[in-house]
Enzyme design. Structure first.
Site, PDB file in Angstrom:
ATOM      1  N   ASN A   9       0.863  -1.182   0.000  1.00  0.00           N
ATOM      2  CA  ASN A   9       0.000   0.000   0.000  1.00  0.00           C
ATOM      3  C   ASN A   9       0.903   1.237   0.000  1.00  0.00           C
ATOM      4  OD1 ASN A   9      -1.793   2.058   0.530  1.00  0.00           O
ATOM      5  ND2 ASN A   9      -2.328   1.359   2.600  1.00  0.00           N
ATOM      6  N   LYS A  11       0.097   4.258  -0.339  1.00  0.00           N
ATOM      7  CA  LYS A  11      -0.561   5.444   0.225  1.00  0.00           C
ATOM      8  C   LYS A  11      -0.344   6.651  -0.694  1.00  0.00           C
ATOM      9  CE  LYS A  11      -0.158   3.310   4.710  1.00  0.00           C
ATOM     10  NZ  LYS A  11      -0.082   3.438   6.148  1.00  0.00           N
ATOM     11  N   HIS A  94      -9.491   1.150   4.583  1.00  0.00           N
ATOM     12  CA  HIS A  94      -8.245   1.331   5.341  1.00  0.00           C
ATOM     13  C   HIS A  94      -8.513   2.285   6.518  1.00  0.00           C
ATOM     14  CE1 HIS A  94      -4.192   2.612   6.375  1.00  0.00           C
ATOM     15  NE2 HIS A  94      -3.777   1.497   5.803  1.00  0.00           N
ATOM     16  N   GLU A  96      -6.953   4.720   7.605  1.00  0.00           N
ATOM     17  CA  GLU A  96      -6.766   6.141   7.287  1.00  0.00           C
ATOM     18  C   GLU A  96      -8.001   6.700   6.580  1.00  0.00           C
ATOM     19  OE1 GLU A  96      -2.992   5.600   5.344  1.00  0.00           O
ATOM     20  OE2 GLU A  96      -2.137   5.038   7.277  1.00  0.00           O
ATOM     21  N   GLU A 166      -5.552  -4.910  10.448  1.00  0.00           N
ATOM     22  CA  GLU A 166      -4.545  -3.886  10.694  1.00  0.00           C
ATOM     23  C   GLU A 166      -4.888  -3.121  11.968  1.00  0.00           C
ATOM     24  OE1 GLU A 166      -2.402  -2.752   6.795  1.00  0.00           O
ATOM     25  OE2 GLU A 166      -4.148  -1.481   6.986  1.00  0.00           O
ATOM     26  N   GLY A 172       2.275   2.254  10.779  1.00  0.00           N
ATOM     27  CA  GLY A 172       3.239   3.345  10.660  1.00  0.00           C
ATOM     28  C   GLY A 172       3.923   3.725  11.953  1.00  0.00           C
ATOM     29  N   SER A 213       3.240  -2.046  10.406  1.00  0.00           N
ATOM     30  CA  SER A 213       4.679  -2.117  10.690  1.00  0.00           C
ATOM     31  C   SER A 213       5.295  -3.468  10.348  1.00  0.00           C
ATOM     32  CB  SER A 213       4.961  -1.740  12.152  1.00  0.00           C
ATOM     33  OG  SER A 213       4.548  -0.412  12.411  1.00  0.00           O
TER      34      SER A 213
HETATM   35  P1  PGA Z   1       2.736   0.300   7.655  1.00  0.00           P
HETATM   36  O1  PGA Z   1       1.268   0.516   7.016  1.00  0.00           O
HETATM   37  O2  PGA Z   1       3.266  -0.980   7.074  1.00  0.00           O
HETATM   38  O3  PGA Z   1       3.527   1.503   7.225  1.00  0.00           O
HETATM   39  O4  PGA Z   1       2.552   0.218   9.122  1.00  0.00           O
HETATM   40  C1  PGA Z   1       0.413  -0.561   6.789  1.00  0.00           C
HETATM   41  C2  PGA Z   1      -0.858  -0.077   6.159  1.00  0.00           C
HETATM   42  O5  PGA Z   1      -1.325   1.019   6.498  1.00  0.00           O
HETATM   43  O6  PGA Z   1      -1.444  -0.766   5.310  1.00  0.00           O
END
Ligand code: PGA
Length: 251
Positions: A9, A11, A94, A96, A166, A172, A213
């Site tokens: 992803n 983003k 997601h 976000e 997640e 993140g 992460s």
């Molecule tokens: P990350 O994000 O691997 O940077 O923690 C995962 C995601 O948001 O899909």
């Protein structure tokens, strides 16, 4: 029996030119790995260029979102058929999107159905926040998102869906869930919810990814867990060597 899937992803990162460069860098390493379904999800505007570069490879392309309507007066939105012209996958719900753009289980449900109708494979995200986790509400929240987000799908439709667990506190932050902790959510919360809704067989056949992460260092341990079928990778999917290592770990 469940084929591992690793999705990157990206983003809101990478221009068209940067997307081309990043794909060129990771392509040899990614194509060399067999037995793993590999997907990258660049931003919308870079999808057409990515599509050209991935033609003839076994690497899938995904979008990060879509709208549920087929067309019309929805300024700034992208319809399922537009995504399906370029992509085989789409990330839906997601955290976000839920946090910053007001997505709800109800909108996730509409998007999942629209994605399936367009022939896309939805990667549906669920996960609890830190506050919910600390309040002991993980089962309620993750179970609820699973039930509401996938409500009224047929068994046949559900067989095409991928789920990504997640935990919001792990995204993140550099603080991944423990492999046992993540596996327990899949085994004790998500698969049982799927079993209630779609039956025992399907609950074991649906692929469930872990996200939050994931790195080249912790991937193998996560994938060694029996219920974790791969990963939705954010930050590390922008680092070619790391992303290739994560894909290799899923083999
Ligand atoms: P990350 O994000 O691997 O940077 O923690 C995962 C995601 O948001 O899909």
């Amino acid at each position: 029996m469940r084929k591992p899937l690793i999705a990157g992803n990206w983003k809101m990162n990478k221009t068209i030119a940067q997307t081309r460069a990043l794909i060129a860098e990771m392509l040899p390493g990614l194509t060399a790995v067999e037995g793993v379904e590999k997907v990258i999800c660049p931003p919308y505007l870079a999808l057409a260029s990515a599509r050209e570069m991935l033609e003839g490879t076994d690497i899938g392309l995904g979008a990060q979102n879509l709208h549920w309507e087929a067309s019309g007066a929805f300024t700034g939105e992208v319809a399922p058929q537009m995504v399906a012209e370029l992509c085989a996958y789409v990330i839906i719900g997601h955290s976000e999107r839920r946090t910053y753009f007001g997505e709800t289980d109800a909108s996730v449900n509409k998007k999942v159905k629209a994605a399936l109708a367009a022939g896309l494979t939805p990667i549906v995200c669920v996960g609890e926040t830190l506050a919910e986790n600390e309040a002991g509400r993980t089962a309620e929240v993750v179970g609820g998102q699973t039930r509401e987000g996938l409500k009224d799908l047929t068994v046949d439709q559900m067989s095409k869906v991928v789920i990504a667990y997640e935990p919001v506190w792990a995204i993140g932050t550099g603080r991944a869930a423990t492999s046992e902790g993540a596996n327990a959510v899949l085994a004790d919360i998500i698969r049982p919810a799927l079993k209630d809704m779609f039956g025992a067989e399907l609950s074991q056949a649906v692929r469930i990814l872990y996200g939050g992460s994931v790195t080249a260092a912790n991937a193998a341990e996560l994938f060694a867990q029996p219920d974790i079928d791969g990963a939705l990778v954010g930050g590390a999917s922008l680092k070619p060597a790391d992303f290739v290592k994560i894909v290799e770990a899923a083999k």
